[in-house]
Design a protein around this motif. Structure first.
Motif, mmCIF file in Angstrom:
data_model
loop_
_atom_site.group_PDB
_atom_site.id
_atom_site.type_symbol
_atom_site.label_atom_id
_atom_site.label_comp_id
_atom_site.label_asym_id
_atom_site.label_seq_id
_atom_site.Cartn_x
_atom_site.Cartn_y
_atom_site.Cartn_z
ATOM 1 N N SER A 154 0.792 -1.238 0.000
ATOM 2 C CA SER A 154 0.000 0.000 0.000
ATOM 3 C C SER A 154 0.819 1.281 0.000
ATOM 4 C CB SER A 154 -0.956 0.021 1.203
ATOM 5 O OG SER A 154 -2.036 -0.858 0.999
ATOM 6 N N PHE A 155 1.689 1.440 0.980
ATOM 7 C CA PHE A 155 2.361 2.730 1.158
ATOM 8 C C PHE A 155 3.415 2.971 0.084
ATOM 9 C CE2 PHE A 155 0.550 1.334 5.129
ATOM 10 C CZ PHE A 155 -0.184 2.450 5.496
ATOM 11 N N ALA A 156 4.112 1.913 -0.301
ATOM 12 C CA ALA A 156 5.077 2.053 -1.401
ATOM 13 C C ALA A 156 4.355 2.336 -2.716
ATOM 14 C CB ALA A 156 5.914 0.782 -1.527
ATOM 15 N N ARG A 157 3.170 1.785 -2.892
ATOM 16 C CA ARG A 157 2.382 2.038 -4.104
ATOM 17 C C ARG A 157 1.984 3.511 -4.197
ATOM 18 N NH1 ARG A 157 -0.831 -0.229 -8.055
ATOM 19 N NH2 ARG A 157 -2.935 0.603 -8.350
ATOM 20 N N VAL A 158 1.632 4.114 -3.080
ATOM 21 C CA VAL A 158 1.279 5.537 -3.068
ATOM 22 C C VAL A 158 2.497 6.384 -3.426
ATOM 23 C CG1 VAL A 158 0.556 7.453 -1.615
ATOM 24 C CG2 VAL A 158 -0.643 5.266 -1.474
ATOM 25 N N LEU A 159 3.631 6.070 -2.826
ATOM 26 C CA LEU A 159 4.846 6.840 -3.091
ATOM 27 C C LEU A 159 5.317 6.688 -4.529
ATOM 28 C CD1 LEU A 159 6.823 5.947 0.162
ATOM 29 C CD2 LEU A 159 5.874 8.183 -0.400
ATOM 30 N N GLY A 160 5.269 5.445 -5.041
ATOM 31 C CA GLY A 160 5.781 5.174 -6.376
ATOM 32 C C GLY A 160 4.757 5.363 -7.473
ATOM 33 N N HIS A 161 3.739 4.519 -7.498
ATOM 34 C CA HIS A 161 2.757 4.527 -8.592
ATOM 35 C C HIS A 161 1.958 5.820 -8.639
ATOM 36 C CE1 HIS A 161 -0.111 2.993 -11.502
ATOM 37 N NE2 HIS A 161 -1.088 3.331 -10.688
ATOM 38 N N TYR A 162 1.362 6.206 -7.513
ATOM 39 C CA TYR A 162 0.471 7.371 -7.531
ATOM 40 C C TYR A 162 1.222 8.695 -7.393
ATOM 41 C CZ TYR A 162 -3.632 4.393 -7.503
ATOM 42 O OH TYR A 162 -4.592 3.484 -7.861
ATOM 43 N N GLY A 163 2.307 8.693 -6.642
ATOM 44 C CA GLY A 163 3.060 9.923 -6.461
ATOM 45 C C GLY A 163 4.041 10.190 -7.587
ATOM 46 N N ARG A 164 5.054 9.329 -7.705
ATOM 47 C CA ARG A 164 6.111 9.574 -8.686
ATOM 48 C C ARG A 164 5.653 9.351 -10.128
ATOM 49 N NH1 ARG A 164 9.297 5.993 -7.066
ATOM 50 N NH2 ARG A 164 8.971 4.446 -8.687
ATOM 51 N N LEU A 165 4.956 8.254 -10.401
ATOM 52 C CA LEU A 165 4.614 7.908 -11.781
ATOM 53 C C LEU A 165 3.403 8.683 -12.307
ATOM 54 C CD1 LEU A 165 5.203 4.032 -11.700
ATOM 55 C CD2 LEU A 165 6.753 5.840 -12.483
ATOM 56 N N LEU A 166 2.332 8.766 -11.529
ATOM 57 C CA LEU A 166 1.121 9.452 -11.989
ATOM 58 C C LEU A 166 1.084 10.924 -11.603
ATOM 59 C CD1 LEU A 166 -1.718 6.805 -11.437
ATOM 60 C CD2 LEU A 166 -0.244 7.171 -13.432
ATOM 61 N N GLY A 167 1.925 11.332 -10.664
ATOM 62 C CA GLY A 167 1.962 12.739 -10.258
ATOM 63 C C GLY A 167 0.697 13.208 -9.570
ATOM 64 N N LEU A 168 0.054 12.293 -8.821
ATOM 65 C CA LEU A 168 -1.194 12.651 -8.150
ATOM 66 C C LEU A 168 -0.967 13.711 -7.081
ATOM 67 C CD1 LEU A 168 -4.025 11.479 -8.698
ATOM 68 C CD2 LEU A 168 -3.756 10.063 -6.653
ATOM 69 N N PHE A 169 0.209 13.680 -6.460
ATOM 70 C CA PHE A 169 0.586 14.675 -5.463
ATOM 71 C C PHE A 169 2.101 14.649 -5.298
ATOM 72 C CE2 PHE A 169 -2.049 11.276 -3.338
ATOM 73 C CZ PHE A 169 -1.054 10.317 -3.360
#
Length: 260
Positions: A154-169
């Motif tokens: 979960s938390f690594a997915r937020v940092l990597g997939h949603y944060g770094r890759l998708l630029g969600l925040f």
């Protein structure tokens, strides 16, 4: 879903306690897209009473296997079965086909069992994750034969997939949603912040590589990019493995701080 939120908020007001929406999600295709409505409703009520919410970064949830839940899911993975353990990790549709029976009959043969249900829309998940007041939360069933990947990722997915890759925040926002925001909402004094005198709960990770490794097909896998984890000043994870240290402790809510 609005009725559910209204009821929860009313109970919170009448009993005089904070309300935690855990986890906030929109289940079923009829509810896809309604996160715009629910988040607006939640934000409006946050101005009137203590309310907070969390979200986990997946479009599937996990709980006990049932025919009713399976009927509303686009995909179902059996996470464990006491009656037929050899089917853990397989899709319910495939299991039913192998058995030569209906999906409902397959469920009955597998029980008692657990399952992973794909019942949410990705756009809703992203909208809820991005909402300023959303904490990143997760849970998991570690004794499942084939658990939901949120247990490990979960938390690594937020940092990597949603944060770094998708630029969600930005990275700082992602970290705050996992640490400072949670500590503030739950009244955990000197937690979730990096400052002298606070408890040393720290994770050292590579912002360029951190991400989930766990998948629905291979759910048990440590995240990548995590170098060291420190809990209460003691190193609990280093060099890709646990140190064996167990310095964790039960945390008490600081009532006065939360009320302020």
């Amino acid at each position: 879903v609005i009725d559910s939120l209204e009821e929860s908020f009313r109970i919170g007001r009448e009993v005089g306690v904070p309300v935690v929406i855990s986890h906030h999600k929109l289940v079923g295709q009829a509810n896809y897209g309604r996160s715009e409505e629910t988040l607006s409703f939640i934000e409006k009520n946050m101005a009137k009473q203590p309310i907070c919410l969390d979200c986990y970064p997946y479009t599937a949830g996990s709980t006990i296997l049932s025919a009713d839940r399976a009927a509303t899911a686009t995909r179902v993975i059996v996470s464990w079965s006491k009656a037929l353990p050899e089917y853990a990790g397989q899709d319910l549709a495939d299991i039913a086909q192998k058995m030569g029976v209906s999906q409902d009959e397959a469920v009955q043969r597998l029980l008692p069992a657990g399952a992973i249900y794909f019942r949410m829309d990705e756009a809703d998940v992203q909208r809820i994750l991005k909402f300023d007041q959303t904490m990143i939360g997760s849970d998991g069933l570690p004794h499942d034969s084939a658990p939901h990947p949120r247990l490990w990722g979960s938390f690594a997915r937020v940092l990597g997939h949603y944060g770094r890759l998708l630029g969600l925040f930005p990275l700082e926002t992602a970290v705050h949603k996992m640490t400072g925001l949670t500590a503030k909402n739950f009244g955990l004094k000197d937690r979730g912040v990096l400052k002298e005198g606070a408890y040393a709960d720290l994770t050292l990770f590579n912002a360029d590589t951190v991400d989930e490794v766990a998948t629905y097909e291979k759910p048990i896998a440590p995240a990548r990019g995590i170098d060291t984890v420190i809990v209460n000043g003691a190193v609990v994870w280093r060099d890709g493995r646990s140190t064996g240290a167990r310095p964790g402790r039960v945390l008490a809510r600081e009532t006065q701080e939360t009320e302020n």
